[in-house]
Design a protein around this motif. Structure first.
Motif, mmCIF file in Angstrom:
data_model
loop_
_atom_site.group_PDB
_atom_site.id
_atom_site.type_symbol
_atom_site.label_atom_id
_atom_site.label_comp_id
_atom_site.label_asym_id
_atom_site.label_seq_id
_atom_site.Cartn_x
_atom_site.Cartn_y
_atom_site.Cartn_z
ATOM 1 N N LEU A 228 47.277 45.305 40.398
ATOM 2 C CA LEU A 228 46.861 46.627 40.850
ATOM 3 C C LEU A 228 47.895 47.147 41.845
ATOM 4 O O LEU A 228 48.045 46.593 42.937
ATOM 5 N N GLN A 229 48.650 48.150 41.444
ATOM 6 C CA GLN A 229 49.676 48.758 42.304
ATOM 7 C C GLN A 229 50.646 47.699 42.855
ATOM 8 O O GLN A 229 51.007 47.698 44.027
ATOM 9 N N GLY A 230 51.031 46.782 41.985
ATOM 10 C CA GLY A 230 52.007 45.769 42.366
ATOM 11 C C GLY A 230 51.435 44.541 43.023
ATOM 12 O O GLY A 230 52.176 43.591 43.317
ATOM 13 N N THR A 231 50.130 44.501 43.268
ATOM 14 C CA THR A 231 49.485 43.340 43.891
ATOM 15 C C THR A 231 48.489 42.743 42.910
ATOM 16 O O THR A 231 47.732 43.482 42.251
ATOM 17 N N VAL A 232 48.464 41.420 42.820
ATOM 18 C CA VAL A 232 47.499 40.748 41.959
ATOM 19 C C VAL A 232 46.217 40.507 42.760
ATOM 20 O O VAL A 232 46.222 39.765 43.746
ATOM 21 N N VAL A 233 45.139 41.183 42.356
ATOM 22 C CA VAL A 233 43.848 41.008 43.027
ATOM 23 C C VAL A 233 42.934 40.193 42.122
ATOM 24 O O VAL A 233 43.258 39.930 40.949
ATOM 25 N N LEU A 234 41.783 39.807 42.653
ATOM 26 C CA LEU A 234 40.829 38.982 41.906
ATOM 27 C C LEU A 234 39.586 39.787 41.568
ATOM 28 O O LEU A 234 38.976 40.410 42.448
ATOM 29 N N VAL A 235 39.226 39.770 40.299
ATOM 30 C CA VAL A 235 38.004 40.429 39.840
ATOM 31 C C VAL A 235 37.045 39.329 39.393
ATOM 32 O O VAL A 235 37.317 38.619 38.418
ATOM 33 N N ILE A 236 35.950 39.182 40.113
ATOM 34 C CA ILE A 236 35.007 38.090 39.873
ATOM 35 C C ILE A 236 33.692 38.673 39.366
ATOM 36 O O ILE A 236 33.076 39.518 40.031
ATOM 37 N N THR A 237 33.283 38.251 38.189
ATOM 38 C CA THR A 237 32.025 38.714 37.600
ATOM 39 C C THR A 237 30.950 37.669 37.840
ATOM 40 O O THR A 237 31.098 36.511 37.431
ATOM 41 N N ILE A 238 29.891 38.063 38.536
ATOM 42 C CA ILE A 238 28.771 37.175 38.856
ATOM 43 C C ILE A 238 27.643 37.449 37.879
ATOM 44 O O ILE A 238 27.218 38.590 37.703
ATOM 45 N N GLU A 239 27.145 36.394 37.224
ATOM 46 C CA GLU A 239 26.026 36.553 36.293
ATOM 47 C C GLU A 239 24.698 36.418 37.035
ATOM 48 O O GLU A 239 24.591 35.664 38.005
ATOM 49 N N ARG B 155 37.800 50.287 53.433
ATOM 50 C CA ARG B 155 38.107 51.163 54.573
ATOM 51 C C ARG B 155 39.329 52.033 54.325
ATOM 52 O O ARG B 155 39.401 53.171 54.786
ATOM 53 N N ALA B 156 40.300 51.504 53.576
ATOM 54 C CA ALA B 156 41.538 52.246 53.331
ATOM 55 C C ALA B 156 41.461 53.106 52.068
ATOM 56 O O ALA B 156 42.462 53.702 51.671
ATOM 57 N N GLY B 157 40.273 53.151 51.444
ATOM 58 C CA GLY B 157 40.130 53.980 50.244
ATOM 59 C C GLY B 157 40.250 53.213 48.958
ATOM 60 O O GLY B 157 40.714 53.745 47.945
ATOM 61 N N PHE B 158 39.840 51.955 48.962
ATOM 62 C CA PHE B 158 39.830 51.107 47.775
ATOM 63 C C PHE B 158 41.234 50.935 47.193
ATOM 64 O O PHE B 158 41.483 51.191 46.009
ATOM 65 N N VAL B 159 42.131 50.506 48.056
ATOM 66 C CA VAL B 159 43.501 50.192 47.648
ATOM 67 C C VAL B 159 43.769 48.728 47.979
ATOM 68 O O VAL B 159 43.077 48.134 48.819
ATOM 69 N N PRO B 160 44.763 48.107 47.328
ATOM 70 C CA PRO B 160 45.051 46.702 47.610
ATOM 71 C C PRO B 160 45.459 46.481 49.065
ATOM 72 O O PRO B 160 46.111 47.342 49.677
ATOM 73 N N VAL B 161 45.055 45.357 49.622
ATOM 74 C CA VAL B 161 45.471 45.007 50.982
ATOM 75 C C VAL B 161 46.884 44.415 50.928
ATOM 76 O O VAL B 161 47.323 43.873 49.894
ATOM 77 N N GLU B 162 47.593 44.532 52.018
ATOM 78 C CA GLU B 162 48.942 43.988 52.074
ATOM 79 C C GLU B 162 48.893 42.464 52.199
ATOM 80 O O GLU B 162 48.001 41.907 52.827
ATOM 81 N N ASN B 163 49.866 41.810 51.581
ATOM 82 C CA ASN B 163 50.047 40.357 51.716
ATOM 83 C C ASN B 163 48.796 39.572 51.285
ATOM 84 O O ASN B 163 48.429 38.571 51.914
ATOM 85 N N PHE B 164 48.165 40.045 50.223
ATOM 86 C CA PHE B 164 46.992 39.325 49.717
ATOM 87 C C PHE B 164 47.440 38.020 49.067
ATOM 88 O O PHE B 164 48.266 38.013 48.149
ATOM 89 N N GLU B 165 46.910 36.909 49.541
ATOM 90 C CA GLU B 165 47.286 35.579 49.047
ATOM 91 C C GLU B 165 46.331 35.179 47.919
ATOM 92 O O GLU B 165 45.325 34.504 48.129
ATOM 93 N N THR B 166 46.675 35.603 46.736
ATOM 94 C CA THR B 166 45.781 35.500 45.588
ATOM 95 C C THR B 166 45.318 34.075 45.339
ATOM 96 O O THR B 166 44.104 33.809 45.235
#
Length: 488
Positions: free
Chosen positions: A102-113, A58-69
Motif C-alpha cells: 500500500l503506497q510502497g509499504t507492505v501492511v498486514l490485512v488479517i481476516t478474523i472469522e 489519525r493520519a487519514g488511513f494511510v500507511p505508517v512510516e517504518n512499519f516492521e511487517t
C-alpha cells in the motif's frame, strides 16, 4: 486482497472518518498495541471482521512510516497461540493473514472469522491488559456483560427444563376454570393426548401441567396459574410509552404512559397488545359500504411480536429477574425479551420457516390454551410467525420489521407510519399537574424538561381549551396552575 481493493476499503473509511463495524485499522508500527486483542475478541464473538495493521486512522488511513511487517506479523501469530507458546486469548478464532503493498509499504490485512456459537466467547487473557470478552458495536469494541458471557458460554448446554417442578407451587395455584378450558381444547386439538386418561390429574400430567409426582411444572404455572408472579415476581411485560424517539427525551417525566402486564402468559400478551394499541393511531378505510378501522401497525403483527417474546424468552434462573420490555416511541415499537437465539437459529436463517424453541412444553401448551380476549391461542409453533409479520407490514405500506438478535436478548423493531414530530408538551404538563396538584411555571419546566417559554405557551393553550386554570392573577408571584375538574 490486492492493493486496489485495500485502497478502496480505506477510502470508504476515510470518508466516514472512522473505522466501522467490520474493519479496524491499527498503527502498531513495531509493536502490537494491547487493544488489538480486544478487537480480535470482538470480531470473533460478533460477526467476524478485518484488522489492517500498519495503517494510521489519525493520519487519514494511510500507511505508517517504518512499519516492521515481519516483526508485527510474528507478534500476532504468537499472540494467537500459533508459535508454540501461550497466546493472548482463550478460545482464539480462525484467521488468515495477507501481506498487501500500500503506497510502497507492505501492511498486514488479517481476516478474523466468527467463532462457532459453541466455542464462544473469545476471551482476552493478556497479562497487564484489560482482560475480558468483547463484542463489536459500530466501530467500538465493547466489553460483554456478565449475563452475555454466561449466555455465550452456555450455548448448546441443556437449559433448565420448562417441565421442572416449581418449588412451593401446588394444584391450588392453578386457575381451575382456565385448566378446564385448556383440557377441553386439548380434546379437540390433540385428542390422542387425552386418550385413556381416567381422571383430571392424569390429563394434567399428559399436558405436562403436572409432573409424574403431581407437582406443578414451570410451564403449567406460567400458562394456567392463578398468579405466576407469586413465584416469579419479574416475569411480566413492561409497556412504556415515551415522548419522542428516544428514552428520556421528556426530561424528568420518564413515561407518557406505562402498563405492567401480569398474570398468565396469555393474559400478559392480551394486556400488552391492548396497552400498545391504545397508544397507536387508527386509520379508517372504506370496504364496500362499510368503514373499517385498523391500527397503524397491524394488530396481528403486534400480537405475534409480543407472543414470540413471551414464548421464546429464556426462563432459566439467571434470567427470571428480567422482564420483557415493550417500548413505544413516536416512530416505532420495540419488543425486547431476555435470552438470545436458540437451537442454531441465526440472523441468516431467521426467515427459513423453521421453528426451534428452548421451551418446548411451553410452546405446546400455548398452542392449546385459549387467550382471554378470544383471539385464539397465542402460539402456532410452526415457524410461520416471522414471514407473516414481514408480509403484513409490507401490505400496510410499512417498513419491514427489524430483528436484532443479541447474545442475551432479542429485540424486534416495528416501524410506525411516517408522521410529523409530535408535540408532547401539553400532555407532559397535564401529567405533571395530575401528579403534583398545583405547580408554577418554573416548577413545570423542571418536571417536564420544557423551557420556560415552552411551558408558558402550552399553559396558555390549555387554559384556552378549558383544561386548567391559574390559582392567582397574572401579576402575582404565587401564581400556579391546576387542572379543571370536569362536570360529567
Amino acid at each position: 486482497m490486492n492493493e486496489n481493493e485495500l485502497t478502496g476499503l480505506l477510502e470508504s473509511l476515510r470518508r466516514m472518518g472512522s473505522d466501522d463495524l467490520n474493519v479496524e485499522a491499527k498503527e502498531s508500527a513495531t509493536t502490537l498495541s494491547r487493544d488489538v486483542w480486544e478487537t480480535v475478541s470482538a470480531f470473533a464473538n460478533t460477526a467476524g471482521g478485518t484488522i489492517v495493521l500498519g495503517v494510521s486512522e489519525r493520519a487519514g488511513f494511510v500507511p505508517v512510516e517504518n512499519f516492521e511487517t515481519e516483526k508485527v506479523l510474528n507478534q500476532f501469530v504468537a499472540g494467537m497461540g500459533d508459535a508454540g507458546g501461550r497466546g493472548k486469548l482463550a478460545n482464539p478464532p480462525k484467521y488468515t493473514i495477507e501481506r498487501v503493498e500500500l503506497q510502497g509499504t507492505v501492511v498486514l490485512v488479517i481476516t478474523i472469522e466468527e467463532l462457532d456459537p459453541s466455542s464462544k466467547p473469545c476471551y482476552v487473557i493478556e497479562r497487564g491488559a484489560q482482560g475480558g470478552s468483547y463484542k463489536r458495536i459500530d466501530d467500538k469494541d465493547v466489553p460483554l456483560s456478565s449475563t452475555e458471557v454466561l449466555a455465550l458460554a452456555s450455548y448448546g448446554r441443556a437449559t433448565p427444563s420448562d417441565r421442572d417442578a416449581v418449588a412451593g407451587a401446588g394444584a391450588d395455584n392453578l386457575d381451575e376454570t382456565l385448566v378446564d378450558r385448556t383440557i377441553d381444547r386439548a380434546f379437540s386439538l390433540t385428542p390422542r393426548a387425552m386418550r385413556g386418561a381416567p381422571d383430571k390429574q392424569t390429563k394434567l400430567e399428559r399436558l405436562n401441567i403436572l409432573d409424574s409426582q403431581g407437582n406443578v411444572t414451570k410451564a403449567g404455572l406460567l400458562v394456567v396459574g392463578t398468579y405466576p408472579q407469586q413465584f416469579y415476581p419479574k416475569l411480566f411485560i413492561d409497556v412504556a410509552v415515551h415522548a419522542g424517539t428516544q428514552k428520556g427525551m421528556a426530561g424528568s417525566l420518564r413515561f407518557m404512559d406505562r402498563t405492567i402486564c401480569e398474570g398468565t402468559l396469555g393474559e400478559m400478551i392480551s394486556d400488552a397488545v391492548a396497552a400498545v394499541a391504545k397508544n397507536l393511531r387508527r386509520t379508517s378505510t372504506v370496504q364496500g359500504v362499510s368503514r373499517v378501522d385498523s391500527l397503524e401497525i397491524p394488530e396481528e403483527v403486534l400480537r405475534e411480536a409480543i407472543a414470540n417474546a413471551v414464548i421464546h424468552r429464556e426462563y432459566g434462573d439467571r434470567f427470571c429477574g428480567q422482564s420483557i420490555a415493550v417500548d413505544v416511541f413516536d416512530d416505532r415499537v420495540e419488543v425486547t425479551n431476555p435470552g438470545g437465539l436458540y437451537g442454531g437459529k441465526t440472523r441468516e436463517n431467521l426467515f427459513d420457516g423453521s421453528s426451534r424453541c428452548r421451551n418446548a412444553t411451553l410452546v405446546k401448551l400455548m398452542s392449546i390454551v385459549p387467550l382471554p380476549d378470544g383471539a385464539g391461542s397465542p402460539a402456532e409453533g410452526n415457524g410461520s410467525g416471522i414471514p407473516m409479520m414481514v408480509d403484513a407490514m409490507r401490505a400496510h405500506g410499512l417498513a419491514e420489521p427489524l430483528f436484532c438478535p443479541g447474545f442475551d436478548r432479542f429485540k424486534v423493531v416495528l416501524y410506525r407510519s411516517k408522521i410529523e414530530p409530535v408535540d408532547h408538551g401539553g400532555g407532559l404538563i397535564v401529567t405533571a399537574l395530575k401528579h403534583y396538584g398545583e405547580l408554577g411555571t418554573r416548577e413545570l419546566a423542571e418536571r417536564t424538561g420544557l423551557t420556560i417559554s415552552q411551558v408558558r405557551s402550552r399553559v396558555n393553550a390549555l387554559i384556552a381549551q378549558g383544561e386548567l386554570e391559574p390559582t392567582a392573577p397574572a401579576t402575582s408571584r404565587n401564581r400556579k396552575y391546576r387542572l379543571l375538574e370536569r362536570v360529567e
